[in-house]
Motif scaffolding. Structure first.
Motif, PDB file in Angstrom:
ATOM      1  N   ALA A 169      37.395  34.650  52.813  1.00  0.00           N
ATOM      2  CA  ALA A 169      37.236  33.781  51.952  1.00  0.00           C
ATOM      3  C   ALA A 169      35.831  33.828  51.275  1.00  0.00           C
ATOM      4  O   ALA A 169      35.455  33.642  50.302  1.00  0.00           O
ATOM      5  CB  ALA A 169      37.357  32.316  52.194  1.00  0.00           C
ATOM      6  N   ASP A 170      34.650  34.071  52.402  1.00  0.00           N
ATOM      7  CA  ASP A 170      33.493  34.132  51.989  1.00  0.00           C
ATOM      8  C   ASP A 170      33.228  35.449  51.103  1.00  0.00           C
ATOM      9  O   ASP A 170      32.483  35.487  50.003  1.00  0.00           O
ATOM     10  CB  ASP A 170      32.488  34.323  53.098  1.00  0.00           C
ATOM     11  CG  ASP A 170      32.109  33.053  53.902  1.00  0.00           C
ATOM     12  OD1 ASP A 170      32.148  31.975  53.124  1.00  0.00           O
ATOM     13  OD2 ASP A 170      31.847  32.925  54.988  1.00  0.00           O
ATOM     14  N   ARG A 171      33.945  36.462  51.439  1.00  0.00           N
ATOM     15  CA  ARG A 171      33.826  37.873  50.467  1.00  0.00           C
ATOM     16  C   ARG A 171      34.280  37.464  49.017  1.00  0.00           C
ATOM     17  O   ARG A 171      33.772  37.800  48.119  1.00  0.00           O
ATOM     18  CB  ARG A 171      34.442  38.967  51.255  1.00  0.00           C
ATOM     19  CG  ARG A 171      33.782  39.354  52.508  1.00  0.00           C
ATOM     20  CD  ARG A 171      34.306  40.832  52.968  1.00  0.00           C
ATOM     21  NE  ARG A 171      35.523  40.642  53.477  1.00  0.00           N
ATOM     22  CZ  ARG A 171      35.954  40.191  54.965  1.00  0.00           C
ATOM     23  NH1 ARG A 171      34.891  39.974  55.610  1.00  0.00           N
ATOM     24  NH2 ARG A 171      37.263  40.021  55.276  1.00  0.00           N
ATOM     25  N   ARG A 172      35.406  36.803  48.965  1.00  0.00           N
ATOM     26  CA  ARG A 172      35.994  36.483  47.753  1.00  0.00           C
ATOM     27  C   ARG A 172      35.187  35.635  46.890  1.00  0.00           C
ATOM     28  O   ARG A 172      34.666  35.955  45.764  1.00  0.00           O
ATOM     29  CB  ARG A 172      37.293  35.866  47.776  1.00  0.00           C
ATOM     30  CG  ARG A 172      38.503  36.487  48.313  1.00  0.00           C
ATOM     31  CD  ARG A 172      39.642  35.744  48.467  1.00  0.00           C
ATOM     32  NE  ARG A 172      40.206  35.024  47.411  1.00  0.00           N
ATOM     33  CZ  ARG A 172      40.641  33.861  47.532  1.00  0.00           C
ATOM     34  NH1 ARG A 172      40.989  33.150  48.551  1.00  0.00           N
ATOM     35  NH2 ARG A 172      40.975  33.159  46.258  1.00  0.00           N
ATOM     36  N   LEU A 173      34.582  34.457  47.486  1.00  0.00           N
ATOM     37  CA  LEU A 173      33.743  33.603  46.879  1.00  0.00           C
ATOM     38  C   LEU A 173      32.195  34.399  46.337  1.00  0.00           C
ATOM     39  O   LEU A 173      31.777  34.238  45.273  1.00  0.00           O
ATOM     40  CB  LEU A 173      33.335  32.764  47.839  1.00  0.00           C
ATOM     41  CG  LEU A 173      32.294  31.356  47.324  1.00  0.00           C
ATOM     42  CD1 LEU A 173      32.708  29.976  47.981  1.00  0.00           C
ATOM     43  CD2 LEU A 173      31.048  31.690  47.120  1.00  0.00           C
ATOM     44  N   ASN A 174      31.722  35.132  47.300  1.00  0.00           N
ATOM     45  CA  ASN A 174      30.491  35.880  47.009  1.00  0.00           C
ATOM     46  C   ASN A 174      30.679  37.057  45.901  1.00  0.00           C
ATOM     47  O   ASN A 174      29.758  37.088  45.019  1.00  0.00           O
ATOM     48  CB  ASN A 174      29.965  36.543  48.271  1.00  0.00           C
ATOM     49  CG  ASN A 174      29.283  35.626  49.322  1.00  0.00           C
ATOM     50  OD1 ASN A 174      28.734  34.516  48.635  1.00  0.00           O
ATOM     51  ND2 ASN A 174      29.421  35.928  50.659  1.00  0.00           N
ATOM     52  N   ALA A 175      31.892  37.699  45.644  1.00  0.00           N
ATOM     53  CA  ALA A 175      32.131  38.418  44.698  1.00  0.00           C
ATOM     54  C   ALA A 175      32.222  37.895  43.607  1.00  0.00           C
ATOM     55  O   ALA A 175      31.695  38.313  42.357  1.00  0.00           O
ATOM     56  CB  ALA A 175      33.542  39.290  45.150  1.00  0.00           C
ATOM     57  N   ALA A 176      33.001  36.581  43.458  1.00  0.00           N
ATOM     58  CA  ALA A 176      33.003  35.898  42.170  1.00  0.00           C
ATOM     59  C   ALA A 176      31.681  35.520  41.458  1.00  0.00           C
ATOM     60  O   ALA A 176      31.481  35.232  40.537  1.00  0.00           O
ATOM     61  CB  ALA A 176      34.136  35.047  42.373  1.00  0.00           C
ATOM     62  N   ARG A 177      30.904  34.805  42.756  1.00  0.00           N
ATOM     63  CA  ARG A 177      29.701  34.473  42.342  1.00  0.00           C
ATOM     64  C   ARG A 177      28.828  35.301  41.607  1.00  0.00           C
ATOM     65  O   ARG A 177      27.990  34.981  40.856  1.00  0.00           O
ATOM     66  CB  ARG A 177      29.201  33.757  43.742  1.00  0.00           C
ATOM     67  CG  ARG A 177      27.698  33.350  43.439  1.00  0.00           C
ATOM     68  CD  ARG A 177      26.950  32.969  44.902  1.00  0.00           C
ATOM     69  NE  ARG A 177      26.908  34.169  45.700  1.00  0.00           N
ATOM     70  CZ  ARG A 177      26.169  35.168  45.768  1.00  0.00           C
ATOM     71  NH1 ARG A 177      25.132  35.264  44.754  1.00  0.00           N
ATOM     72  NH2 ARG A 177      26.258  36.077  46.560  1.00  0.00           N
ATOM     73  N   ARG A 178      28.687  36.664  42.247  1.00  0.00           N
ATOM     74  CA  ARG A 178      27.894  37.590  41.721  1.00  0.00           C
ATOM     75  C   ARG A 178      28.294  37.829  40.294  1.00  0.00           C
ATOM     76  O   ARG A 178      27.554  37.937  39.250  1.00  0.00           O
ATOM     77  CB  ARG A 178      27.923  38.960  42.373  1.00  0.00           C
ATOM     78  CG  ARG A 178      27.001  38.505  43.881  1.00  0.00           C
ATOM     79  CD  ARG A 178      27.018  40.021  44.654  1.00  0.00           C
ATOM     80  NE  ARG A 178      28.224  40.590  44.933  1.00  0.00           N
ATOM     81  CZ  ARG A 178      28.641  40.309  46.240  1.00  0.00           C
ATOM     82  NH1 ARG A 178      28.102  39.379  47.002  1.00  0.00           N
ATOM     83  NH2 ARG A 178      29.933  40.838  46.464  1.00  0.00           N
ATOM     84  N   THR A 179      29.444  38.043  39.994  1.00  0.00           N
ATOM     85  CA  THR A 179      30.053  38.261  38.712  1.00  0.00           C
ATOM     86  C   THR A 179      29.722  37.433  37.777  1.00  0.00           C
ATOM     87  O   THR A 179      29.153  37.400  36.427  1.00  0.00           O
ATOM     88  CB  THR A 179      31.732  38.660  38.687  1.00  0.00           C
ATOM     89  OG1 THR A 179      31.823  39.425  39.530  1.00  0.00           O
ATOM     90  CG2 THR A 179      32.010  38.896  37.256  1.00  0.00           C
ATOM     91  N   LEU A 180      30.048  35.859  37.946  1.00  0.00           N
ATOM     92  CA  LEU A 180      29.598  34.920  37.405  1.00  0.00           C
ATOM     93  C   LEU A 180      27.915  34.788  36.851  1.00  0.00           C
ATOM     94  O   LEU A 180      27.618  34.540  35.991  1.00  0.00           O
ATOM     95  CB  LEU A 180      29.907  33.458  38.051  1.00  0.00           C
ATOM     96  CG  LEU A 180      31.526  33.190  37.673  1.00  0.00           C
ATOM     97  CD1 LEU A 180      32.046  31.908  38.365  1.00  0.00           C
ATOM     98  CD2 LEU A 180      31.814  33.144  36.189  1.00  0.00           C
ATOM     99  N   GLN A 181      27.264  34.944  37.999  1.00  0.00           N
ATOM    100  CA  GLN A 181      25.882  35.016  37.637  1.00  0.00           C
ATOM    101  C   GLN A 181      25.291  36.010  36.678  1.00  0.00           C
ATOM    102  O   GLN A 181      24.399  35.552  35.950  1.00  0.00           O
ATOM    103  CB  GLN A 181      25.162  35.411  39.088  1.00  0.00           C
ATOM    104  CG  GLN A 181      24.962  33.859  40.088  1.00  0.00           C
ATOM    105  CD  GLN A 181      24.258  34.314  41.251  1.00  0.00           C
ATOM    106  OE1 GLN A 181      24.625  33.575  42.149  1.00  0.00           O
ATOM    107  NE2 GLN A 181      23.823  35.373  41.612  1.00  0.00           N
ATOM    108  N   GLN A 182      26.067  37.161  36.968  1.00  0.00           N
ATOM    109  CA  GLN A 182      25.550  38.329  35.808  1.00  0.00           C
ATOM    110  C   GLN A 182      26.180  37.885  34.583  1.00  0.00           C
ATOM    111  O   GLN A 182      25.204  38.321  33.557  1.00  0.00           O
ATOM    112  CB  GLN A 182      26.050  39.455  36.280  1.00  0.00           C
ATOM    113  CG  GLN A 182      25.812  40.895  35.460  1.00  0.00           C
ATOM    114  CD  GLN A 182      24.473  40.934  35.580  1.00  0.00           C
ATOM    115  OE1 GLN A 182      23.613  40.749  36.680  1.00  0.00           O
ATOM    116  NE2 GLN A 182      23.428  41.199  34.451  1.00  0.00           N
TER     117      GLN A 182
END
Length: 283
Positions: free
Chosen positions: A201-214
């Protein structure tokens, strides 16, 4: 002299063969010596703080199964302790109909010692109204007399909110259903399983977070998103600190909110177009 040389050669070959056999018998997961005689880093996950070591990071993997497939028939408890919520699935596979029966837990007036446990809708089921998947999870609305609940379904739990505030009943009983409804302590998955799921779940969250931040870095929403994400951890700990009656409850509850947050960010990624700026930065 020749005999001595022959014996020394045989001893050397025997020692070399023993080293080869030792290398071949090394068990999976055992640590191997490094060229300098040290120990190679282990790939086992770190248990410190419930996190996952960088050596064990991998693909995020598929999200958990949808709650409408796995939750029907389970009995969920408010904060894993009190009350009850049972969702039932009927209708047809193409057009399912979901109903809910629930018992709340509240108090009368301001006296925390005066507990009340009303059967919502006198114990009769209420049909759930589907609200789509606005934040990645299947969302339903349950309209009981004196109480409206919005329910987001996870694979084995539900996150409930009350848009109209605490529910009020005729005998002055007030029930606030807001929070996580899930299994009691003895029904929670083993801690090792929770930890593995938390890592995914953390990996999913961090992948989506990085994309949104960009994608949001040059938009007005970017700063708001960063502030929102920065407060997620503290909010998660606050809402989970009373889940269950053992220390395992906090970890399980944190997993569920992490899964919900990951689903929400993934849904936002799907709805947020990639800008020219983010494409240039990525390249």
């Amino acid at each position: 002299m020749t005999r001595l040389v022959l014996l020394l050669a045989i001893s050397a070959l025997t020692a070399f063969g023993g080293m080869e056999a030792h290398a071949q018998l090394q068990l999976p997961g055992a640590t191997a010596p490094t060229p300098r005689g040290g120990v190679a880093p282990s790939s086992a996950p770190s248990h410190r703080g419930g996190g996952v070591s960088s050596a064990n990071r991998g693909p995020a993997g598929p999200p958990p199964r949808r709650g409408e497939e796995t939750l029907p028939g389970r009995t969920l408890r408010f904060l894993g302790q009190q009350g009850s919520m049972v969702i039932t699935r009927g209708g047809t596979p193409a057009q399912p109909v979901f109903t809910i029966a629930a018992t709340g837990v509240g108090r009368r007036g301001n006296d925390i010692r005066s507990m009340c446990t009303p059967d919502l809708n006198a114990g009769q089921v209420v049909t759930l109204t589907p609200l789509g998947r606005p934040e990645g999870l299947s969302r339903f609305e349950a309209s009981f007399p004196g109480c409206t609940m919005v329910i987001d379904l996870l694979s084995d739990a539900a996150i409930v909110s009350a848009p109209g505030g605490a529910c009020r009943f005729s005998d002055d009983c007030q029930v606030d259903p807001t929070g996580l409804w899930g299994p009691v302590d003895r029904e929670m998955p083993p801690e090792a399983e929770v930890e593995r799921a938390r890592g995914a779940a953390d990996r999913r969250l961090n992948a989506a977070r990085r994309t949104l931040q960009q994608r949001l870095r040059t938009t007005p929403e970017g700063r708001t998103f960063l502030s929102e994400q920065a407060g997620f951890g503290a909010n998660r700990e606050r809402v989970c600190r009373n889940y269950g009656t053992t220390d395992a409850g906090l970890g399980y509850c944190a997993l569920k909110y992490t899964e919900a947050r990951a689903a929400a960010l993934e849904a936002r990624v799907a709805a947020t177009p990639e800008t020219q700026t983010s494409r240039r930065h990525r390249n």
